[in-house]
Design an enzyme around this catalytic site. Sequence first.
Site: not given
Lengths: 147, 112
Positions: A86, A88, A116
């Site tokens: 991921c 982020c 998410c």
Amino acid sequence: MTLQAQASSSFAVGIPSLTSPLGGSRHRLVVRAKVEPSDKSVEIMRKFSEQYARKSGTYFCVDKGVTSVVIKGLADHKDSLGAPLCPCRHYDDKPAEAGQGFWNCPCVPMRERKECHCMLFLTPDNDFAGKEQAISLEEIKESTANM
Amino acid sequence: MFSADSSFYPTVTGATWQSLALKAEGPVLVEFWAPWCGPCRMIHPVIGELTMQYAGKLKCFKVNTDDRPSIATQYGIRSIPTIMIFINGEKKDAVIGAVPKTTLTASIEKVL
């Protein structure tokens, strides 16, 4: 592990002088390199995103620029780490996280609770959810052209 | 109408972190972001607007967590974007994710 080894060796070809004396820390150099992700990985992650949105009943962000950046971030991690970690999150050790797998897309919170925080897969009740589960390579390129 | 973006507030580096963020007079807002983080694109213009709205009262900076991983690790950054508010080097508040502007103004008003 096999994937990680392949990813690092393919990158190491261009910078053998940098990788050889640094041994175990070479991953960090590779991870921090500011390069565009490969077209191949972008396409893999684009297709994955479309398929997983349909499978999970989620939608892309109304601002497809957000979707595009995240897909490219996943592709970048796939290139550098061998896994779509991921983009982020901040990690103290990216290769270790990619190996562990919790934050590899689709991450555990997404698989278990459809959460998410990267806003790639949004449930229909989310204020930012659009109506689409498809995104073209052209859309990705256009919306990330000025970065 | 004008549109604000992330160029309205400067980047903090390892060398300037102490002087700009921790030893600044008055409240400081720091946005921790990363280049391939989608929600960061949504929060940039919001922080840009806040920079102008609170000019003279609040200093705003951004930290690229890929460039400055040690600062991000030091402050326990996990989700990106994370917005932190400091006063005299002390963390007063942290807001996680691409939140609405009102959430950030509420945090800012608490410390002004």
